[in-house]
Structure formats: structure tokens, C-alpha cells
Design an enzyme around this catalytic site. Structure first.
Site, mmCIF file in Angstrom:
data_model
loop_
_atom_site.group_PDB
_atom_site.id
_atom_site.type_symbol
_atom_site.label_atom_id
_atom_site.label_comp_id
_atom_site.label_asym_id
_atom_site.label_seq_id
_atom_site.Cartn_x
_atom_site.Cartn_y
_atom_site.Cartn_z
ATOM 1 N N ASN A 1 24.959 33.711 40.434
ATOM 2 C CA ASN A 1 25.834 33.723 39.259
ATOM 3 C C ASN A 1 25.863 32.362 38.558
ATOM 4 O O ASN A 1 26.741 32.111 37.726
ATOM 5 C CB ASN A 1 27.259 34.098 39.677
ATOM 6 C CG ASN A 1 27.319 35.476 40.295
ATOM 7 O OD1 ASN A 1 26.710 36.411 39.801
ATOM 8 N ND2 ASN A 1 28.043 35.601 41.399
ATOM 9 N N HIS B 1 36.010 45.358 40.658
ATOM 10 C CA HIS B 1 35.433 44.877 41.906
ATOM 11 C C HIS B 1 36.476 44.719 43.014
ATOM 12 O O HIS B 1 37.672 44.946 42.819
ATOM 13 C CB HIS B 1 34.616 43.605 41.697
ATOM 14 C CG HIS B 1 35.352 42.486 41.052
ATOM 15 N ND1 HIS B 1 36.429 41.866 41.623
ATOM 16 C CD2 HIS B 1 35.138 41.852 39.857
ATOM 17 C CE1 HIS B 1 36.838 40.890 40.840
ATOM 18 N NE2 HIS B 1 36.093 40.867 39.746
ATOM 19 N N GLU C 1 37.834 44.343 34.175
ATOM 20 C CA GLU C 1 36.928 43.206 34.047
ATOM 21 C C GLU C 1 36.454 43.143 32.601
ATOM 22 O O GLU C 1 36.202 44.179 31.987
ATOM 23 C CB GLU C 1 35.731 43.364 34.976
ATOM 24 C CG GLU C 1 36.076 43.444 36.455
ATOM 25 C CD GLU C 1 34.849 43.688 37.318
ATOM 26 O OE1 GLU C 1 33.856 42.956 37.167
ATOM 27 O OE2 GLU C 1 34.880 44.635 38.132
ATOM 28 N N SER D 1 30.646 43.385 36.878
ATOM 29 C CA SER D 1 29.735 42.553 37.653
ATOM 30 C C SER D 1 28.498 43.273 38.159
ATOM 31 O O SER D 1 27.483 42.629 38.448
ATOM 32 C CB SER D 1 30.475 41.944 38.845
ATOM 33 O OG SER D 1 31.020 42.960 39.673
ATOM 34 N N ASP E 1 40.019 40.271 34.143
ATOM 35 C CA ASP E 1 39.206 39.407 34.992
ATOM 36 C C ASP E 1 37.973 38.971 34.192
ATOM 37 O O ASP E 1 37.150 39.792 33.805
ATOM 38 C CB ASP E 1 38.785 40.169 36.254
ATOM 39 C CG ASP E 1 38.083 39.277 37.260
ATOM 40 O OD1 ASP E 1 37.208 38.494 36.844
ATOM 41 O OD2 ASP E 1 38.380 39.380 38.457
ATOM 42 N N HIS F 1 32.707 36.931 35.122
ATOM 43 C CA HIS F 1 31.312 36.814 34.707
ATOM 44 C C HIS F 1 31.158 36.519 33.218
ATOM 45 O O HIS F 1 30.035 36.524 32.702
ATOM 46 C CB HIS F 1 30.552 38.084 35.080
ATOM 47 C CG HIS F 1 30.457 38.284 36.557
ATOM 48 N ND1 HIS F 1 29.440 37.753 37.320
ATOM 49 C CD2 HIS F 1 31.280 38.933 37.425
ATOM 50 C CE1 HIS F 1 29.624 38.075 38.587
ATOM 51 N NE2 HIS F 1 30.739 38.789 38.677
ATOM 52 N N LYS G 1 30.991 30.537 39.141
ATOM 53 C CA LYS G 1 29.854 31.263 38.561
ATOM 54 C C LYS G 1 29.263 30.409 37.437
ATOM 55 O O LYS G 1 28.595 29.418 37.708
ATOM 56 C CB LYS G 1 30.301 32.652 38.135
ATOM 57 C CG LYS G 1 30.742 33.511 39.335
ATOM 58 C CD LYS G 1 31.166 34.891 38.942
ATOM 59 C CE LYS G 1 31.373 35.793 40.158
ATOM 60 N NZ LYS G 1 32.437 35.358 41.068
#
Length: 385
Positions: free
Chosen positions: A36, A122, A165, A169, A194, A197, A228
Site C-alpha cells: 500500500n 473491511h 470506505e 480495499s 474510512d 486507501h 499506506k
């Protein structure tokens, strides 16, 4: 003599092995297409130098929780700076994204509340919801209409939270945050996002998809992983002062965890410096993503929708995904097989993660190797998703 627990554990491991789900630890080797470290900051000399100086000044460990002797002014400074970066009033630094999600979801929602969670959120989100005493409603992935119907048809005595998210992910798709925000406004729900990423990559300054979508005012708090794209470790929860103050008082992962090494705060300050000084890293990443997706499509190897740096190559069977990854590793490409429960059964895949340090030649050779690898695996589900 083996006891009953050991026998049970051995049977569980044997069962994992029989299903093609046994996992092993493998250090990095070959061209990075799995980490990541999207912007290449983990090895940036500016971060390394700042970290080394801070270790000399503050030592290796914090020696206690933040509320005891583990706090340093470095933490206060980076939290203030990250809050400004996100356009939030405050932020709070945790030692991992996992703990940050546990903290938010086990502290803000309470008994009598309801949490609406995307079915592909996740593990740390799922576990945080389990630790809360709120009711849980699972919403089909990315289905804003389904969320609205559930909110419209479900009364709750307490608060209603929606957690998603911003960039998923394992599928690499971007959530329609503006649409989620509008639904939450209409139904008086609170939106938690979230950005693990997305932070560092999206938005004009790399602050993430929340700001990029214009949903800032509708998001209660965001969770932003720092290990990440930012290249260091830990995670920030960013939001209004009252929410951050409450987490500092009541979030068990914060109160009862030894603070991260203070030097990490110095490295994170350097990471934000690099984001501001080297926007070309984000541009290079976007160019490499476009290049790889175009080459995969032209070769007929992947039809993954989207534009993100996460490109899933779905092969289906667990054993096929493991064999494909092993073949690519032998050819010098560090890719890993992703299997259930991380992804739904029957959708084992390679999760290809593009980073800004890859060259077009690296990606051309990877596409060729992937095509050869798909021909070799048996049974082969070459019709990738």
C-alpha cells in the site's frame, strides 16, 4: 501428550489447508505490486532522516499511554497539522488503522443506536461494529438506494450511523460519497468514512475523497490510515472537537494502548511536507494506473471497473489464485493471492496495487507475465472480473 485444544487447532489448520486457505509469511521480493506504499514514501530519504533525528532526541519508545507518560508535543503538533490538512477541527492519532476503527465504532455508537454497514467494509470496521452495542444492518455493496430504503423503513430509538470506505480495499471502487451524504442528510443519519486507501492520493492536496467529493460538512468523522500512502504507521481520526475530545476520554484503544513511538510523528510531518512539495508523485501514480488498466483491457485480462490504484484480478478458486501468484513471483513480480474471508467465497484474486515508483516497462512486463500465468493455472478462470 497433545491436549484437546492443540488437537482442535491442528484440525482447524488442516481444514484451512484443504480449502486452499492456508497463509504463510513472505518478505518482500521482486517488483512491488502488492503493498500500500502507493506514493513510495516509505523509503523517502526525507522521512527517514526526520525519523532518525527524532529517535535520537526522543528514543525508540513512548514508555506509556498518551494519558500517562507517553504523550509528547510531537503528537499534539502532528494532530493539529493533520486536522488542518483534512479541514477538520481536531484529529487524534492511533497506533494503527485497526485500532482507530475499533475506537470510533465501539465508542460513538451505543446501545439503542443502529449502524448501517456496507457488506464489503473491511475487517476493522466489522470488528468495531461487533464491539459496539448498537444494532447492525448490512447494506448491499455500493447501493445507495438500498441504504435509503433501509433508513426510511427502520426507526431507531437512538442515533443512526452509516459507515463506508471511501475507496474499497479489495475491489478498488470508489464510493459515491456525495450521494451517501445526501441520503444521510435526508434521514438524519451520521456518516463515518474510512479513508485508508484514499488519503494522500485524492483531492487537490492529497487530503482524500471526502474533501474531493465536497462531503466534508456531512461526514461526522473520517479514519485516515498513515501506514499506506503516507508511508509511516498509525492512523488519524479527524472530526469535530467534541467527538475527538470524547474519543480521547472514552475510546479504550486510545486510553489503554501504549502510545506509538514519538519519532513516528516527526516522520508523518515529513510525509505531509513531501505531499505538498512533490505533487508530481500523485500525478505519476495516476498515469501508471491509467497505463496498467489500459494494457490489461487491451490484452483482455481484466475488466475491473474504476480508476483507482487497486486493480483486482479475480480468478475464482483459491488454489488458482495461489498458483497464479506463485507463478508471477517466480517471474519477479511481488503479488499476493487474496482469499476468503477477506473476499467473498469464489472470488479469490490477485489484488494488484499500483505505486508511483513503477515504470511503464515494469507494467508492460507484468501484463505479459500475467497473461502467461493465466494460461498455466489449472483450472483456470481466465475470464477475470
Amino acid at each position: 501428550m497433545e491436549n484437546a485444544l492443540a488437537a482442535r487447532v491442528r484440525a482447524r489448520v488442516a481444514d484451512l489447508d484443504s480449502q486452499g486457505l492456508l497463509r504463510t509469511l513472505r518478505p518482500p521480493a521482486g517488483i512491488d505490486l502488492s503493498s500500500n506504499d502507493y506514493l513510495g514514501l516509505a523509503t523517502h530519504p526525507r522521512l527517514a532522516a526526520r525519523l532518525a533525528v527524532a529517535v535520537e532526541q526522543d528514543g525508540c519508545g513512548s514508555t506509556g499511554s498518551r494519558l500517562l507518560r507517553g504523550h509528547r508535543e510531537r503528537f499534539t503538533a502532528i494532530e493539529q497539522r493533520f486536522a488542518a490538512f483534512k479541514g477538520a477541527e481536531r484529529s487524534l492519532y492511533f497506533s494503527s488503522g485497526y485500532l482507530a476503527n475499533l475506537a470510533v465504532l465501539a465508542t460513538l455508537p451505543e446501545a439503542g443506536d443502529v449502524i448501517y454497514s456496507d457488506e464489503r467494509n473491511h475487517a476493522s470496521i466489522i470488528d468495531g461494529i461487533r464491539l459496539s452495542r448498537a444494532a447492525r444492518v448490512i447494506v448491499p455493496h455500493g447501493d445507495v438506494g438500498a441504504l435509503e430504503r433501509r433508513l426510511a423503513g427502520h426507526d431507531a430509538a437512538g442515533e443512526r450511523f452509516v459507515v463506508i470506505e471511501s475507496l474499497f480495499s479489495m475491489d478498488g471502487d470508489i464510493a459515491p460519497l456525495a450521494d451517501y451524504a445526501a441520503v444521510c442528510r435526508r434521514h438524519g443519519a451520521l456518516l463515518l468514512v474510512d479513508e485508508a486507501h484514499a488519503v494522500g492520493i485524492y483531492g487537490p492536496d492529497g487530503s482524500g475523497l471526502v474533501r474531493d467529493s465536497g462531503a466534508d460538512d456531512d461526514v461526522l468523522v473520517s479514519i485516515n490510515t498513515a501506514g499506506k500512502a503516507l508511508g509511516v504507521a498509525g492512523a488519524f481520526v479527524a472530526g469535530p472537537a467534541w467527538a475527538i475530545d470524547y474519543l480521547q476520554q472514552r475510546a479504550r484503544p486510545f486510553v489503554f494502548s501504549t502510545a506509538p513511538p514519538p519519532a513516528l510523528a516527526a516522520a508523518l510531518a515529513a510525509a505531509l511536507d513531501v505531499l505538498a512539495a512533490e505533487p508530481e508523485r500523485r500525478e505519476t501514480l495516476r498515469a501508471r494506473v491509467r497505463f496498467l488498466r489500459a494494457r490489461l483491457a487491451r490484452a483482455g485480462l481484466a475488466r475491473a471497473a474504476g480508476t483507482s490504484q487497486i486493480v483486482p484480478i479475480v480468478v475464482g478458486a483459491n488454489e488458482a489464485a495461489v498458483a497464479l501468484a506463485a507463478g508471477l513471483q517466480r517471474r519477479g513480480f511481488d503479488v499476493r493471492a487474496i482469499r476468503p474471508p477477506t473476499v467473498p467465497p469464489g472470488t479469490a484474486r490477485l489484488r494488484v496495487a499500483v505505486n508511483a515508483q513503477l515504470s511503464e516497462d515494469d507494467l508492460e512486463r507484468f501484463v505479459a507475465a500475467l497473461g502467461q500465468g493465466l494460461k498455466e493455472i489449472e483450472p483456470c478462470s481466465a475470464a477475470c472480473s
